[in-house]
Write a protein that holds these residues in place. Structure first.
Motif, PDB file in Angstrom:
ATOM      1  N   UNK A 154       0.837  -1.207   0.000  1.00  0.00           N
ATOM      2  CA  UNK A 154       0.000   0.000   0.000  1.00  0.00           C
ATOM      3  C   UNK A 154       0.866   1.249   0.000  1.00  0.00           C
ATOM      4  N   UNK A 155       1.939   1.237   0.785  1.00  0.00           N
ATOM      5  CA  UNK A 155       2.852   2.373   0.839  1.00  0.00           C
ATOM      6  C   UNK A 155       3.509   2.606  -0.520  1.00  0.00           C
ATOM      7  N   UNK A 156       3.913   1.531  -1.195  1.00  0.00           N
ATOM      8  CA  UNK A 156       4.482   1.666  -2.537  1.00  0.00           C
ATOM      9  C   UNK A 156       3.471   2.331  -3.475  1.00  0.00           C
ATOM     10  N   UNK A 157       2.220   1.878  -3.393  1.00  0.00           N
ATOM     11  CA  UNK A 157       1.186   2.450  -4.246  1.00  0.00           C
ATOM     12  C   UNK A 157       0.984   3.927  -3.983  1.00  0.00           C
ATOM     13  N   UNK A 158       1.007   4.312  -2.718  1.00  0.00           N
ATOM     14  CA  UNK A 158       0.844   5.718  -2.358  1.00  0.00           C
ATOM     15  C   UNK A 158       1.995   6.561  -2.899  1.00  0.00           C
ATOM     16  N   UNK A 159       3.204   6.035  -2.871  1.00  0.00           N
ATOM     17  CA  UNK A 159       4.363   6.767  -3.399  1.00  0.00           C
ATOM     18  C   UNK A 159       4.183   7.078  -4.879  1.00  0.00           C
ATOM     19  N   UNK A 160       3.745   6.078  -5.651  1.00  0.00           N
ATOM     20  CA  UNK A 160       3.517   6.303  -7.079  1.00  0.00           C
ATOM     21  C   UNK A 160       2.358   7.269  -7.291  1.00  0.00           C
ATOM     22  N   UNK A 161       1.327   7.169  -6.456  1.00  0.00           N
ATOM     23  CA  UNK A 161       0.180   8.069  -6.564  1.00  0.00           C
ATOM     24  C   UNK A 161       0.591   9.515  -6.313  1.00  0.00           C
ATOM     25  N   UNK A 162       1.424   9.741  -5.314  1.00  0.00           N
ATOM     26  CA  UNK A 162       1.870  11.101  -5.009  1.00  0.00           C
ATOM     27  C   UNK A 162       2.664  11.690  -6.168  1.00  0.00           C
ATOM     28  N   UNK A 163       3.451  10.852  -6.837  1.00  0.00           N
ATOM     29  CA  UNK A 163       4.182  11.316  -8.019  1.00  0.00           C
ATOM     30  C   UNK A 163       3.206  11.788  -9.091  1.00  0.00           C
ATOM     31  N   UNK A 164       2.130  11.020  -9.302  1.00  0.00           N
ATOM     32  CA  UNK A 164       1.131  11.366 -10.312  1.00  0.00           C
ATOM     33  C   UNK A 164       0.406  12.658  -9.951  1.00  0.00           C
ATOM     34  N   UNK A 165      -0.047  12.749  -8.712  1.00  0.00           N
ATOM     35  CA  UNK A 165      -0.783  13.924  -8.268  1.00  0.00           C
ATOM     36  C   UNK A 165       0.086  15.182  -8.351  1.00  0.00           C
ATOM     37  N   UNK A 166       1.357  15.057  -7.960  1.00  0.00           N
ATOM     38  CA  UNK A 166       2.267  16.198  -8.015  1.00  0.00           C
ATOM     39  C   UNK A 166       2.451  16.681  -9.451  1.00  0.00           C
ATOM     40  N   UNK A 167       2.617  15.740 -10.385  1.00  0.00           N
ATOM     41  CA  UNK A 167       2.808  16.105 -11.790  1.00  0.00           C
ATOM     42  C   UNK A 167       1.553  16.758 -12.365  1.00  0.00           C
ATOM     43  N   UNK A 168       0.391  16.182 -12.061  1.00  0.00           N
ATOM     44  CA  UNK A 168      -0.861  16.740 -12.580  1.00  0.00           C
ATOM     45  C   UNK A 168      -1.119  18.142 -12.043  1.00  0.00           C
ATOM     46  N   UNK A 169      -0.750  18.369 -10.781  1.00  0.00           N
ATOM     47  CA  UNK A 169      -1.025  19.657 -10.156  1.00  0.00           C
ATOM     48  C   UNK A 169       0.006  20.723 -10.438  1.00  0.00           C
ATOM     49  N   UNK A 170       1.190  20.317 -10.912  1.00  0.00           N
ATOM     50  CA  UNK A 170       2.247  21.312 -11.137  1.00  0.00           C
ATOM     51  C   UNK A 170       2.625  21.426 -12.615  1.00  0.00           C
ATOM     52  N   UNK A 171       3.499  20.527 -13.088  1.00  0.00           N
ATOM     53  CA  UNK A 171       4.051  20.671 -14.441  1.00  0.00           C
ATOM     54  C   UNK A 171       2.980  20.534 -15.522  1.00  0.00           C
ATOM     55  N   UNK A 172       2.055  19.602 -15.359  1.00  0.00           N
ATOM     56  CA  UNK A 172       1.015  19.439 -16.372  1.00  0.00           C
ATOM     57  C   UNK A 172       0.041  20.613 -16.344  1.00  0.00           C
ATOM     58  N   UNK A 173      -0.276  21.114 -15.158  1.00  0.00           N
ATOM     59  CA  UNK A 173      -1.168  22.271 -15.047  1.00  0.00           C
ATOM     60  C   UNK A 173      -0.517  23.514 -15.657  1.00  0.00           C
ATOM     61  N   UNK A 174       0.776  23.665 -15.440  1.00  0.00           N
ATOM     62  CA  UNK A 174       1.498  24.799 -16.013  1.00  0.00           C
ATOM     63  C   UNK A 174       1.526  24.724 -17.529  1.00  0.00           C
ATOM     64  N   UNK A 175       1.675  23.503 -18.057  1.00  0.00           N
ATOM     65  CA  UNK A 175       1.673  23.316 -19.505  1.00  0.00           C
ATOM     66  C   UNK A 175       0.315  23.663 -20.099  1.00  0.00           C
TER      67      UNK A 175
END
Length: 249
Positions: A154-175
Motif C-alpha cells: 500500500x505504501x508503494x502504491x501511495x508513493x507512485x500516486x503522489x508522483x502522479x498527483x504532483x505532476x498533474x497539479x504542477x508541471x502538467x497544469x502549467x503546460x
C-alpha cells in the motif's frame, strides 16, 4: 424483512473452503445489482462518447482514449456482474481481480487524455503512465497478501500516486495554462476530478481490502461510484468542455 435489508447492505457469507476460510465475505444481491447498473451506465457513456469521437479528427484525438476507458470498464463490470472476474483473497474476501485489470489499462488512458489536453511531451505522459501501472500493481499485490507486507505494498502504491498527483497539479497544469485557450479550463476540471477521486481510492482500499471493515457489497458501491465519476463524468466533461470546438483543445 429487517434481516434481508441488512444482508443487502453488509454482504453475504459464502461457504467456500479456500485459504482455510470457513466463510467468505461475498457481494450480496444488492452488490450484484450495483455491478449490473454500473455496466449499463458505462456501456451507455461509451456509445455516447464513441458517436461524438467519430464526428471529426479533432474530436477523435480528444475523445477516443476516454471512449476506450469507459468501454473497457463496461467489459470489466459485465464480467463481475455475470459472476466472473474474482478470486478468494487470503483474508477470506471476494476480490474482484477484473477491477484491477480494468484500472491497469484505463487509468493510463485517462492520463493520456490529460496529457493531450495539457500539451505535455509524450515522454512525460509515458513516465506518468508507468508510475500509474506500478501504483495499480502495488495495490493489487497488497490486496492479495496478508500481514504487514500488505501495508508495504500500500505504501508503494501511495508513493507512485503522489508522483502522479504532483505532476498533474504542477508541471502538467502549467503546460495547460501556457497552452491557453480552452485547454486550461478543460484541464482544470478533469484534472480536479482525477486528483480527488484517485486520492479517495486508496482510502477506500484501507477499509476494504486493507482492514476489511467495509463489506464487499459496500466496497462495490463506493468503487463503482468513484469509477463512474473518474471515468464517465470525466468523459462527459471532456466531451462538452470545448465550447469553441475540439480544435481549441
Amino acid at each position: 424483512m429487517a434481516s434481508q435489508v441488512l444482508t443487502m447492505l453488509v454482504g453475504e457469507g459464502a461457504k467456500l473452503d479456500v485459504h482455510g476460510c470457513k466463510t467468505v465475505d461475498m457481494a450480496s444481491s444488492f452488490g450484484k445489482a450495483l455491478l449490473e447498473f454500473t455496466f449499463i451506465v458505462m456501456a451507455a457513456i461509451t456509445l455516447l462518447l464513441g458517436i461524438n469521437a467519430a464526428k471529426s479528427k479533432a474530436a477523435g484525438k480528444v475523445l477516443f482514449p476516454v471512449t476506450f476507458v469507459t468501454g473497457i470498464s463496461s467489459i470489466a463490470y459485465f464480467s463481475m456482474a455475470s459472476g466472473g472476474g474474482w478470486v478468494i483473497a487470503p483474508d477470506c474476501r471476494q476480490l474482484f481481480v477484473a477491477r484491477y485489470l480494468d484500472w491497469m489499462i484505463t487509468t493510463p488512458l485517462l492520463l493520456i487524455c490529460l496529457g493531450i489536453v495539457s500539451g505535455v511531451d509524450k515522454w512525460d505522459i509515458m513516465a506518468l503512465c508507468l508510475s500509474d501501472v506500478l501504483m495499480v500493481a502495488s495495490f493489487a499485490f497488497g490486496a492479495l497478501t496478508v500481514g504487514n507486507v500488505k501495508w508495504v505494498w500500500w505504501f508503494f502504491g501511495i508513493c507512485w500516486l503522489l508522483h502522479i498527483i504532483f505532476a498533474l497539479g504542477k508541471s502538467w497544469a502549467e503546460s495547460a495554462k501556457a497552452k491557453g485557450g480552452e485547454s486550461s479550463s478543460v484541464y482544470s476540471k478533469i484534472a480536479g476530478i482525477t486528483v480527488i477521486t484517485w486520492f479517495l481510492y486508496p482510502i477506500v482500499w484501507v477499509f476494504a481490502e486493507g482492514f476489511g471493515n467495509f463489506s464487499v457489497t459496500f466496497e462495490v458501491l463506493i468503487f463503482a461510484l468513484l469509477d463512474v465519476i473518474s471515468k464517465a463524468i470525466f468523459g462527459l466533461i471532456l466531451m462538452s468542455g470545448a465550447n469553441t470546438g475540439y480544435e481549441a483543445i
